[in-house]
Write a protein that holds these residues in place. Structure first.
Motif, PDB file in Angstrom:
ATOM      1  N   THR A  78      39.028  42.351  45.114  1.00  0.00           N
ATOM      2  CA  THR A  78      37.907  42.036  44.325  1.00  0.00           C
ATOM      3  C   THR A  78      38.233  41.705  42.768  1.00  0.00           C
ATOM      4  O   THR A  78      37.474  40.805  42.404  1.00  0.00           O
ATOM      5  CB  THR A  78      37.020  43.320  44.094  1.00  0.00           C
ATOM      6  OG1 THR A  78      36.876  43.812  45.353  1.00  0.00           O
ATOM      7  CG2 THR A  78      35.666  43.125  43.415  1.00  0.00           C
ATOM      8  N   GLU A  79      39.234  42.156  42.331  1.00  0.00           N
ATOM      9  CA  GLU A  79      39.599  41.729  40.930  1.00  0.00           C
ATOM     10  C   GLU A  79      39.910  40.206  40.927  1.00  0.00           C
ATOM     11  O   GLU A  79      39.903  39.444  40.107  1.00  0.00           O
ATOM     12  CB  GLU A  79      40.742  42.483  40.637  1.00  0.00           C
ATOM     13  CG  GLU A  79      41.264  42.422  38.938  1.00  0.00           C
ATOM     14  CD  GLU A  79      42.230  43.648  38.797  1.00  0.00           C
ATOM     15  OE1 GLU A  79      42.091  44.614  38.343  1.00  0.00           O
ATOM     16  OE2 GLU A  79      43.548  43.012  39.155  1.00  0.00           O
ATOM     17  N   SER A  94      44.943  46.508  48.183  1.00  0.00           N
ATOM     18  CA  SER A  94      43.511  47.316  48.255  1.00  0.00           C
ATOM     19  C   SER A  94      42.348  46.208  47.980  1.00  0.00           C
ATOM     20  O   SER A  94      42.361  45.033  47.369  1.00  0.00           O
ATOM     21  CB  SER A  94      43.325  48.122  47.013  1.00  0.00           C
ATOM     22  OG  SER A  94      43.387  47.750  45.725  1.00  0.00           O
ATOM     23  N   ASP A 112      39.886  46.831  46.130  1.00  0.00           N
ATOM     24  CA  ASP A 112      39.653  46.779  44.706  1.00  0.00           C
ATOM     25  C   ASP A 112      40.485  45.749  44.076  1.00  0.00           C
ATOM     26  O   ASP A 112      40.064  44.937  43.236  1.00  0.00           O
ATOM     27  CB  ASP A 112      39.975  47.909  43.835  1.00  0.00           C
ATOM     28  CG  ASP A 112      39.291  48.946  44.222  1.00  0.00           C
ATOM     29  OD1 ASP A 112      38.075  48.727  44.779  1.00  0.00           O
ATOM     30  OD2 ASP A 112      39.236  50.284  43.797  1.00  0.00           O
ATOM     31  N   ARG A 113      41.880  45.421  44.599  1.00  0.00           N
ATOM     32  CA  ARG A 113      42.599  44.264  43.892  1.00  0.00           C
ATOM     33  C   ARG A 113      42.069  43.149  44.493  1.00  0.00           C
ATOM     34  O   ARG A 113      42.000  41.773  43.552  1.00  0.00           O
ATOM     35  CB  ARG A 113      44.123  44.526  44.452  1.00  0.00           C
ATOM     36  CG  ARG A 113      44.877  43.511  44.094  1.00  0.00           C
ATOM     37  CD  ARG A 113      45.277  42.999  42.552  1.00  0.00           C
ATOM     38  NE  ARG A 113      45.950  41.817  42.346  1.00  0.00           N
ATOM     39  CZ  ARG A 113      46.131  41.281  41.245  1.00  0.00           C
ATOM     40  NH1 ARG A 113      45.224  41.738  40.215  1.00  0.00           N
ATOM     41  NH2 ARG A 113      46.591  40.035  41.141  1.00  0.00           N
TER      42      ARG A 113
END
Lengths: 140, 411
Positions: free
Chosen positions: A105-106, A100, A102-103
């Motif tokens: 971005t992490e 994702s 989000d991942r």
């Protein structure tokens, strides 16, 4: 899904890393070694999690040839070193394949922990952008 | 093509589309708005033009384009720097990458976990679940909860803002938290069902659309987690309870207690499905509260008459339930079961203890149960007072009418 994580630096930043103060402070040998060790660890972790597609650092902005911007008597124009000393340009990238945005971005957020001299840390950033793998995705 | 066919398809695809878009682009709050707009566009176009060959792809494309537009206007309106989520690194940074593309089923579950995140209030969890996972519009949700649409709009946007600013990533909760987080999801579905089955306010006793939606969502979770006994238990409980709905109100909307219901009106199909689910779930290990409540509902539903109800068995199940749940309503139902097995006096004695629990001391149900038990003992004046006390404490008009009618009979 693939994402590209991009980092930026100016010619002055490159000089600083090379131990030369040209408008920016020079990095100490320890500074440079700490950053190198962090990056090795970062890349190794990404390899082990299976998320790294590839990563590359780019040479100093001074070694840039810009091709195009019009034709001169029917021949493409080539300009050497088109960037100003302080202009931040692409310095390196990672392509990651993860589940994702989000991942991704992490992963990029971890770069915020790179040990660098204070004056560099304050203005460092990374961009994360989705990669369009096909024309169909581009049209999304 | 019938509209309901399109609507069923859209409601089923809604969480899959939203999940796919959030995976690729993040932006839970704006992606959710974009998905709603794509669903609305499809609801208008598909009944006339036909369902596209790849309806999911169509919706994802339209949602992604809309998301891009919404993001651009959002970014133009404000400077980004001041509102980005704070990204903190999770403890398990080196999670293994999935080599396979994520299943749509995962996306729906992840969305449920997000919408029922413990950081949100129950009212927000419910509203967000109905919209993001259920695919209901804000207007529909507002109508179901009898609040003005602007109120519901604010509630939903606050919830979305909260998810965004807490930087909750779009992924399955860590294994260690998963059981507790699933518990929160099931509780939200249970609250939605209850609000539909026993409306706490308003002119009608039941808001069937909410109960139906809760059953639809519970079925979906059961399809995704077929081996989870509590999921099966919750679905069984809903079916076995909703089965009695047709007999629960009279022609004037008045409440009919279970003992007086016409059992031939009960939904035999739901009862059979509920009994099969709970029979399959019970032997599968740890027995949780939903399974026990479903088992109790099954005993009621399978009794041919009120008199033939197996109260000792119900009492035994309530005793198990009391051991695992500290819930005053369970204690109240336990007192009823005690009264049915050991006599009204024994039940009334238990009510004296329950009365000390301030969570239920002012609840109309405590007073209504006392009234029924007092009526069983033959103490008509005390029963009448309790019915009246119960009527004063409920905001549901049908319940008030029922309780006043019981009181009037005892004059």
């Amino acid at each position: 899904m693939k994402y590209m994580i991009l980092t930026y630096a100016s010619q002055q930043d490159y000089d600083g890393m090379a131990g030369k103060a040209t408008g920016q402070q020079a990095w100490s040998a320890e500074d440079f070694a700490a950053m190198g060790a962090f990056m090795e660890r970062f890349n190794k972790d990404l390899e082990e999690s299976g998320e790294l597609v590839e990563t590359r650092g780019l040479g100093a902005p001074v070694h840039t040839r810009r091709v195009g911007g019009g034709l001169d008597k029917g021949v493409p124009v080539v300009t050497d070193g088109p960037y100003a000393e302080t202009q931040e340009v692409l310095a390196g990238y990672w392509i990651v394949e993860c589940d994702s945005f989000d991942r991704a971005t992490e992963i990029a957020a971890r770069l915020g922990h790179t040990p660098v001299p204070g004056h560099v840390a304050a203005r460092s950033f990374a961009d994360v952008r989705p990669i369009a793998e096909s024309r169909a995705e581009l049209e999304l | 093509m019938p509209d309901t066919e399109v609507e069923d398809l859209l409601r089923q695809l809604a969480p899959q589309v939203l999940g796919a878009v959030i995976r690729r682009y993040g932006q839970f709050d704006i992606a959710e708005d974009a998905t709603q707009e794509a669903l609305m566009a499809a609801a208008v176009q598909w009944p006339n033009d036909g369902i596209p060959d790849n309806p999911r792809g169509w919706l994802i494309t339209v949602t992604s384009r809309r998301l891009t537009d919404l993001l651009r206007s959002d970014q133009a309106r404000r400077r980004r720097e001041d509102t980005v989520a704070r990204w903190t690194l999770s403890g398990e940074w080196r999670v293994p990458a999935a080599d396979l593309p994520p299943a749509d089923a995962d996306d729906t579950l992840i969305l449920l976990f997000m919408c029922c995140h413990p950081a949100l209030s129950p009212a927000s969890q419910i509203a967000l679940t109905l919209r993001a996972v259920g695919g209901l519009t804000t207007a529909e949700i507002a109508r179901a909860f009898l609040v003005p649409e602007p109120t519901m709009t604010r509630r939903i946007s606050r919830a979305k803002q909260h998810i965004k600013s807490s930087g909750i990533p779009f992924r399955m909760p860590p294994v260690a938290e998963r059981a507790a987080r699933l518990g929160a999801v099931l509780h939200v579905l249970y609250l939605i069902f209850n609000e539909g089955y026993a409306s706490t306010s308003g002119p009608t006793l039941q808001r069937t659309e909410l109960a139906a939606e809760a059953i639809r969502l519970a079925r979906m979770v059961h399809r995704l987690l077929p081996d989870d006994s509590e999921v099966a238990g919750l679905l069984a409980l809903m079916l076995l309870t909703d089965a009695r709905r047709p007999a629960r109100t009279g022609p004037g909307g008045e409440l009919i207690p279970m003992a007086e219901q016409d059992r031939s009106l009960w939904n035999a199909e739901y009862i059979a499905a509920g009994v099969a689910l709970i029979t399959g779930a019970l032997p599968r290990g740890a027995t949780g509260p939903y399974q026990l409540q479903a088992a109790i509902a099954a005993i009621h539903d399978e009794a041919p008459t009120a008199e033939a109800t197996d109260w000792p068995q119900i009492l035994a199940l309530y005793e198990l339930l009391m051991r695992i749940s500290d819930n005053p309503v369970v204690a109240l139902n336990h007192a009823v079961a005690v009264a049915m097995v050991h006599g009204a006096r024994a039940g009334l004695d238990l009510l004296e203890e329950i009365k000390a629990d301030e969570r239920i001391a002012e609840d109309h149900r405590l007073h209504a149960v006392r009234a029924h038990l007092l009526e069983m003992t033959g103490d008509r004046p005390a029963a009448r007072d309790s019915y009246q006390a119960a009527a004063q404490r409920t905001t549901s008009l049908p319940q008030q009418r029922y309780l006043h009618a019981r009181a009037a009979r005892l004059c």
